[in-house]
Design an enzyme around this catalytic site. Sequence first.
Site, mmCIF file in Angstrom:
data_model
loop_
_atom_site.group_PDB
_atom_site.id
_atom_site.type_symbol
_atom_site.label_atom_id
_atom_site.label_comp_id
_atom_site.label_asym_id
_atom_site.label_seq_id
_atom_site.Cartn_x
_atom_site.Cartn_y
_atom_site.Cartn_z
ATOM 1 N N ASP A 29 0.958 12.319 55.446
ATOM 2 C CA ASP A 29 2.031 12.976 56.199
ATOM 3 C C ASP A 29 3.028 13.545 55.196
ATOM 4 O O ASP A 29 3.413 12.873 54.240
ATOM 5 C CB ASP A 29 2.708 11.950 57.130
ATOM 6 C CG ASP A 29 3.619 12.615 58.149
ATOM 7 O OD1 ASP A 29 4.520 13.390 57.746
ATOM 8 O OD2 ASP A 29 3.443 12.371 59.349
ATOM 9 N N ILE A 30 3.425 14.788 55.407
ATOM 10 C CA ILE A 30 4.295 15.477 54.450
ATOM 11 C C ILE A 30 5.753 14.973 54.523
ATOM 12 O O ILE A 30 6.514 15.115 53.571
ATOM 13 C CB ILE A 30 4.206 17.017 54.652
ATOM 14 C CG1 ILE A 30 4.556 17.762 53.388
ATOM 15 C CG2 ILE A 30 5.040 17.488 55.821
ATOM 16 C CD1 ILE A 30 3.575 17.618 52.283
ATOM 17 N N GLU A 88 5.467 16.533 68.017
ATOM 18 C CA GLU A 88 5.770 17.676 67.154
ATOM 19 C C GLU A 88 4.568 18.606 66.996
ATOM 20 O O GLU A 88 4.706 19.826 67.107
ATOM 21 C CB GLU A 88 6.216 17.134 65.782
ATOM 22 C CG GLU A 88 6.681 18.192 64.812
ATOM 23 C CD GLU A 88 6.922 17.604 63.415
ATOM 24 O OE1 GLU A 88 7.394 16.447 63.307
ATOM 25 O OE2 GLU A 88 6.624 18.319 62.451
ATOM 26 N N HIS A 93 -3.429 13.115 66.822
ATOM 27 C CA HIS A 93 -3.417 12.433 65.523
ATOM 28 C C HIS A 93 -2.913 11.009 65.670
ATOM 29 O O HIS A 93 -2.142 10.692 66.568
ATOM 30 C CB HIS A 93 -2.572 13.196 64.499
ATOM 31 C CG HIS A 93 -1.180 13.524 64.953
ATOM 32 N ND1 HIS A 93 -0.900 14.577 65.789
ATOM 33 C CD2 HIS A 93 0.005 12.929 64.701
ATOM 34 C CE1 HIS A 93 0.400 14.632 66.019
ATOM 35 N NE2 HIS A 93 0.974 13.636 65.388
ATOM 36 N N HIS A 95 -0.977 8.060 63.433
ATOM 37 C CA HIS A 95 -0.213 7.742 62.221
ATOM 38 C C HIS A 95 -0.642 6.365 61.715
ATOM 39 O O HIS A 95 -0.665 5.400 62.494
ATOM 40 C CB HIS A 95 1.288 7.646 62.529
ATOM 41 C CG HIS A 95 1.952 8.924 62.932
ATOM 42 N ND1 HIS A 95 2.720 9.666 62.068
ATOM 43 C CD2 HIS A 95 1.998 9.573 64.123
ATOM 44 C CE1 HIS A 95 3.208 10.727 62.701
ATOM 45 N NE2 HIS A 95 2.783 10.696 63.957
HETATM 46 P P1 5GP Z 1 4.194 13.875 65.890
HETATM 47 O O1 5GP Z 1 3.520 15.094 66.454
HETATM 48 O O2 5GP Z 1 3.292 12.665 65.852
HETATM 49 O O3 5GP Z 1 5.504 13.590 66.563
HETATM 50 O O4 5GP Z 1 4.571 14.209 64.365
HETATM 51 C C1 5GP Z 1 3.763 15.043 63.587
HETATM 52 C C2 5GP Z 1 3.720 14.525 62.158
HETATM 53 O O5 5GP Z 1 3.040 15.494 61.395
HETATM 54 C C3 5GP Z 1 5.097 14.315 61.508
HETATM 55 O O6 5GP Z 1 5.169 13.004 60.983
HETATM 56 C C4 5GP Z 1 5.155 15.390 60.440
HETATM 57 O O7 5GP Z 1 5.817 14.968 59.260
HETATM 58 C C5 5GP Z 1 3.704 15.695 60.159
HETATM 59 N N1 5GP Z 1 3.490 17.075 59.769
HETATM 60 C C6 5GP Z 1 3.948 18.188 60.400
HETATM 61 N N2 5GP Z 1 3.553 19.294 59.763
HETATM 62 C C7 5GP Z 1 2.815 18.876 58.695
HETATM 63 C C8 5GP Z 1 2.133 19.574 57.662
HETATM 64 O O8 5GP Z 1 2.115 20.800 57.568
HETATM 65 N N3 5GP Z 1 1.481 18.805 56.744
HETATM 66 C C9 5GP Z 1 1.461 17.443 56.804
HETATM 67 N N4 5GP Z 1 0.793 16.782 55.854
HETATM 68 N N5 5GP Z 1 2.100 16.752 57.771
HETATM 69 C C10 5GP Z 1 2.775 17.461 58.701
#
Ligand code: 5GP
Length: 131
Positions: A29-30, A88, A93, A95
């Site tokens: 995760d970035i 987001e 996915h 985590h």
């Molecule tokens: P969620 O959708 O589970 O709320 O969060 C999405 C996760 O993806 C976040 O923790 C965010 O940091 C990660 N994320 C979003 N865009 C990117 C990206 O371009 N590259 C990577 N490696 N992680 C990402």
Amino acid sequence: MATIFSKIIAGEIPSYRIHEDDRYYAFLDINPLAEGHTLVIPKVETDYLFDLEDDLLADMMVFAKKVALAIDQTMACKRVGVAVLGLEVPHAHIHLIPINNLHDIEFSRPKLKFSDKEFRVTAEKISAAMK
Ligand code: 5GP
């Protein structure tokens, strides 16, 4: 339009790869909550995790288990926490987050910053521990 994660799978956007097979991809995760915070995604583009076909969802957890065991071995943590949000990025996915206490998996916490080199070293360590 392809999700950002599909672009990562296609190599159009760079990522710190941990492991992949024909159906799944794992990468750092970035904006991590902890060093080694990893995302596991299916290569097929589906928004909601629980819309995945039963087999694909079940096998995704087995794939995630292998990655989690490698994180366990290489990161300083009591165990690997698992979370599903998807608020987001509309591409299913899981985590995987190395944790030592409840606080370590609080998503409202400020995210950690690592340099490109630090991310690469972390990914290499976890990747090398994959069985
Ligand atoms: P969620 O959708 O589970 O709320 O969060 C999405 C996760 O993806 C976040 O923790 C965010 O940091 C990660 N994320 C979003 N865009 C990117 C990206 O371009 N590259 C990577 N490696 N992680 C990402």
